[in-house]
Design an enzyme around this catalytic site. Structure first.
Site, mmCIF file in Angstrom:
data_model
loop_
_atom_site.group_PDB
_atom_site.id
_atom_site.type_symbol
_atom_site.label_atom_id
_atom_site.label_comp_id
_atom_site.label_asym_id
_atom_site.label_seq_id
_atom_site.Cartn_x
_atom_site.Cartn_y
_atom_site.Cartn_z
ATOM 1 N N GLU A 142 0.872 -1.169 0.000
ATOM 2 C CA GLU A 142 0.000 0.000 0.000
ATOM 3 C C GLU A 142 0.916 1.227 0.000
ATOM 4 O O GLU A 142 1.815 1.317 0.850
ATOM 5 C CB GLU A 142 -0.872 0.004 1.265
ATOM 6 C CG GLU A 142 -1.837 1.163 1.238
ATOM 7 C CD GLU A 142 -2.748 1.253 2.450
ATOM 8 O OE1 GLU A 142 -2.761 0.303 3.269
ATOM 9 O OE2 GLU A 142 -3.431 2.287 2.567
ATOM 10 N N ARG A 150 5.030 -12.756 9.714
ATOM 11 C CA ARG A 150 5.768 -11.547 9.358
ATOM 12 C C ARG A 150 7.076 -11.486 10.117
ATOM 13 O O ARG A 150 7.264 -12.146 11.129
ATOM 14 C CB ARG A 150 4.919 -10.300 9.582
ATOM 15 C CG ARG A 150 4.479 -10.058 11.007
ATOM 16 C CD ARG A 150 3.302 -9.095 11.057
ATOM 17 N NE ARG A 150 3.676 -7.737 10.683
ATOM 18 C CZ ARG A 150 3.075 -7.049 9.704
ATOM 19 N NH1 ARG A 150 2.115 -7.583 8.995
ATOM 20 N NH2 ARG A 150 3.426 -5.821 9.457
ATOM 21 N N LYS A 162 4.443 0.489 9.883
ATOM 22 C CA LYS A 162 4.453 1.779 9.186
ATOM 23 C C LYS A 162 3.934 2.899 10.083
ATOM 24 O O LYS A 162 4.440 4.004 10.036
ATOM 25 C CB LYS A 162 3.604 1.688 7.922
ATOM 26 C CG LYS A 162 4.417 1.303 6.706
ATOM 27 C CD LYS A 162 3.595 1.463 5.464
ATOM 28 C CE LYS A 162 3.398 0.107 4.825
ATOM 29 N NZ LYS A 162 2.441 0.093 3.737
HETATM 30 P P1 ATP Z 1 2.501 -2.287 8.291
HETATM 31 O O1 ATP Z 1 1.880 -3.341 9.144
HETATM 32 O O2 ATP Z 1 3.913 -1.959 8.639
HETATM 33 O O3 ATP Z 1 1.650 -1.071 8.100
HETATM 34 P P2 ATP Z 1 1.480 -3.437 5.919
HETATM 35 O O4 ATP Z 1 1.350 -4.890 5.985
HETATM 36 O O5 ATP Z 1 0.226 -2.683 6.094
HETATM 37 O O6 ATP Z 1 2.634 -2.969 6.860
HETATM 38 P P3 ATP Z 1 1.683 -3.299 3.086
HETATM 39 O O7 ATP Z 1 2.118 -2.181 2.238
HETATM 40 O O8 ATP Z 1 0.268 -3.713 3.026
HETATM 41 O O9 ATP Z 1 2.118 -2.956 4.562
HETATM 42 O O10 ATP Z 1 2.637 -4.547 2.835
HETATM 43 C C1 ATP Z 1 2.896 -5.098 1.575
HETATM 44 C C2 ATP Z 1 3.202 -6.553 1.732
HETATM 45 O O11 ATP Z 1 4.315 -6.719 2.593
HETATM 46 C C3 ATP Z 1 2.053 -7.297 2.337
HETATM 47 O O12 ATP Z 1 1.859 -8.485 1.612
HETATM 48 C C4 ATP Z 1 2.482 -7.562 3.751
HETATM 49 O O13 ATP Z 1 1.930 -8.742 4.216
HETATM 50 C C5 ATP Z 1 4.003 -7.635 3.608
HETATM 51 N N1 ATP Z 1 4.638 -7.259 4.867
HETATM 52 C C6 ATP Z 1 4.465 -6.123 5.573
HETATM 53 N N2 ATP Z 1 5.160 -6.140 6.719
HETATM 54 C C7 ATP Z 1 5.813 -7.330 6.747
HETATM 55 C C8 ATP Z 1 6.699 -7.965 7.671
HETATM 56 N N3 ATP Z 1 7.053 -7.363 8.811
HETATM 57 N N4 ATP Z 1 7.168 -9.186 7.371
HETATM 58 C C9 ATP Z 1 6.812 -9.793 6.222
HETATM 59 N N5 ATP Z 1 5.990 -9.264 5.308
HETATM 60 C C10 ATP Z 1 5.474 -8.045 5.559
HETATM 61 MG MG MG Z 2 -1.296 -4.009 4.626
#
Ligand code: ATP
Ligand code: MG
Length: 566
Positions: free
Chosen positions: A40, A266, A276
């Site tokens: 995102e 994760r 984030k």
């Molecule tokens: P945050 O929880 O930090 O806001 P998010 O999951 O909302 O992160 P996205 O931009 O949606 O951020 O993430 C893109 C992809 O990266 C998604 O498929 C998510 O599952 C993966 N991702 C995000 N954080 C991690 C992590 N700590 N370890 C592994 N994969 C991750």
């Molecule tokens: Mg997300």
């Protein structure tokens, strides 16, 4: 260290790859493999995202398949073109290529609205006019079933008309939502008629003001996957409960294919944050100089710090893929960085905290141009000339006037070797009469020891790095330590209270050997005996202002500190 935190030198097939392999062997999707990385654009990528990028692009490449980059941009309030740009740059920097397959969920808005219409036609979606609070109250709890909305049994025609008018902008924000008609008594709360569309008058960074209704994640993601022909939709564990909804949507519209969602744990890392929301707080709250502050766990931060992208890929490979959450020790990441740099980073001399050494028997005005190898164990890596003269700088901590037993470096009456140069013996120290601080060390050198060994076979116990005072260049060095202190039993509510006050130390009086004069931003080297350093991407100006970030120390100092504290 947790199980996932131990090194896996040769990773076998993790459970996701095993699953993909099985699907290929069984001819599922005609043996095709297609994954995607779906960020995102509401922040910069961090090392957790790197795990997901390596996994998705890795599977694409290993199974002769493809991996798309897709921006999941359905929440315009927090998204921006800056993030879209940075994400592309970071994925490329990490070493992956989406070729011509960069997509935006916002490009599917029209098709998504059609799919919503299809659900309404089938009696599987309805426009609800309850307020957000009322919807929440109707949802029930884990122990109590939800209650049906009084608007749940609107006719198809009425729903189609209301949805068309929602889209046309006839209603204020929040007046109605479109919901899936599934089961208000489902034990899975996400299946209790989840919202599919909301009315929100927000400017979208790509579609502008064209839309005033925006689709929800659960509706958008599965359909975007299906429209792109994704075969394996890999995501993190928190989406496990969303999988039935992912499947429900795809089962109930004429989707071109039905990707398999697979969840993995994760990445969590010690001594930093990987959310984030928290990273935004660090940037907006002024705790960090920006997203690319070298202390940040972001890819731009790590890039600026000097972490080679390959070392991050190695790290992601070694931590493996698991189904259960765990926390990986930051030392593991640093180990991968160190291992990478150790193999190739040229060895250079620099003095971080200089103290002057005068060689009293050095011929006046003489300069020795010493040829020094970039890699002592590998002559093929080449060499450079390092000037040696009668006035040098050495590291202040390499001298002690009154040394304890185990100190083997320079001290009054003691002889040491200067790297690639001569043996020197300390004869006298000069002090500032006011402060009593040592300002200069007077030494003699043995001309017979050029290159480092004494013909008479006498030994010294230390070899010190040095620079020639007249030839060395001034430089700024930035030393980093972990962003957060180790978490303890009483975790403060506000994570910023755990920020490490010593995470940045700026040394402005350093001296580096002249060969670094024109080194380019982002070039990496080892300062002998000190660590690995990277010319700062932003502030370093070749030939003018030399600024180096310490990428990683030579050894795991943190482990030592912890032992001491035990
Ligand atoms: P945050 O929880 O930090 O806001 P998010 O999951 O909302 O992160 P996205 O931009 O949606 O951020 O993430 C893109 C992809 O990266 C998604 O498929 C998510 O599952 C993966 N991702 C995000 N954080 C991690 C992590 N700590 N370890 C592994 N994969 C991750
Ligand atoms: Mg997300």
């Amino acid at each position: 260290m947790s199980e996932a935190g131990t090194l896996q030198e040769k990773p076998g097939l993790d459970f996701i790859r095993a699953r993909v392999k099985q699907d290929v062997e069984e001819g599922k999707n005609n043996g095709r493999v297609h994954t995607r990385f779906p960020p995102e654009p509401n922040g910069y990528l961090h090392i957790g995202h790197a795990k997901s990028i390596c996994l998705n692009f890795g599977i694409g490449a290993e199974f002769n398949g493809k991996c798309n980059l897709r921006f999941d941009d359905t929440n315009p309030a927090k998204e921006s073109p800056e993030f879209v740009r940075s994400i592309q740059e970071d994925v490329r920097w990490l070493g992956f290529d989406w070729e011509d397959r960069m997509f935006f969920a916002s490009d599917y808005f029209e098709k998504l609205a059609d799919f919503a219409g299809e659900l309404i036609q089938k009696g599987l979606a309805y426009v609800d006019s309850l307020s957000a609070d009322e919807i929440r109250e109707h949802r029930g709890t884990l122990t109590e079933p939800g209650r049906e909305s009084p608007f749940r049994n609107r006719t198809k025609e009425e729903n189609l008309d209301l949805f068309r008018r929602m889209r046309a902008g006839e209603f204020p924000d929040g007046a109605h939502v479109l919901r899936a008609k599934i089961d208000m008594a489902s034990p899975n709360l996400l299946m209790r008629d989840p919202t599919l569309y909301r009315i929100r008058r927000i400017h979208h960074h790509r579609t502008g003001d064209k839309w005033c209704i925006y689709p929800m994640y659960d509706f958008t993601h599965c359909l975007s996957d299906a429209m792109e022909g994704i075969t394996h939709s890999v995501c993190t564990l928190e989406f496990e409960n969303n999988r039935p909804l992912y499947d429900w949507v795809l089962d109930n519209v004429s989707a071109p294919c039905h990707p398999q969602q697979i969840e993995f744990a994760r990445l969590n890392l010690t001594r930093t944050v990987l959310s984030k929301r928290k990273l935004i707080r660090l940037v907006e709250g002024g705790f960090m100089s920006g997203w690319d502050d070298p202390r940040m766990p972001t890819l731009v931060g790590m890039r600026r710090r000097g972490y080679p992208p390959r070392s991050i890929r190695t790290f992601c490979e070694r931590i493996g893929i698991a189904k259960r959450d765990s926390t990986v020790d930051m030392a593991l990441l640093e180990h991968c960085v160190r291992e990478d740099l150790n193999a190739w980073a040229p060895r250079i001399m620099a003095v971080q905290d200089p103290i002057k050494v005068t060689i009293t028997n050095w011929p006046q005005g003489k300069v020795d141009n010493l040829e020094c190898p970039f890699m002592p164990n590998d002559p093929s890596a080449g060499s450079r000339i390092v000037p040696f003269s009668g006035e040098l700088f050495i590291e202040r901590e390499d001298f002690m006037e009154d040394p304890p037993k185990k100190f083997f470096r320079l001290a009054p009456g003691r002889e040491v070797r200067l790297r690639y140069a001569y043996f020197i013996r300390c004869e006298e120290v000069v002090k500032d009469p006011g402060t009593n601080e040592i300002t200069e060390i007077l030494c003699t050198y043995d001309p017979e020891t050029r290159g480092g060994d004494a013909p008479d076979g006498r030994k010294v116990k230390a070899t010190l790095h040095w620079v020639s005072a007249a030839h060395a260049l001034p430089a700024e060095v930035r030393l980093y330590d972990s962003l957060l202190t180790e978490s303890g039993p009483d975790e403060p509510e506000d994570f910023t209270e755990r920020l490490n006050p010593d995470s940045l130390k700026v040394l402005t009086n350093c001296r580096v050997e002249p060969s670094l004069k024109d080194c380019q931003p982002e070039s990496l080297c080892q300062f002998e005996r000190l660590g690995y350093y990277c010319a700062d991407r932003m502030d370093h100006e070749p030939g003018a202002r030399l600024v180096f970030n310490r990428t990683v120390s030579l050894r795991d100092t943190w482990a030592k500190i912890q032992k001491k504290g035990e």
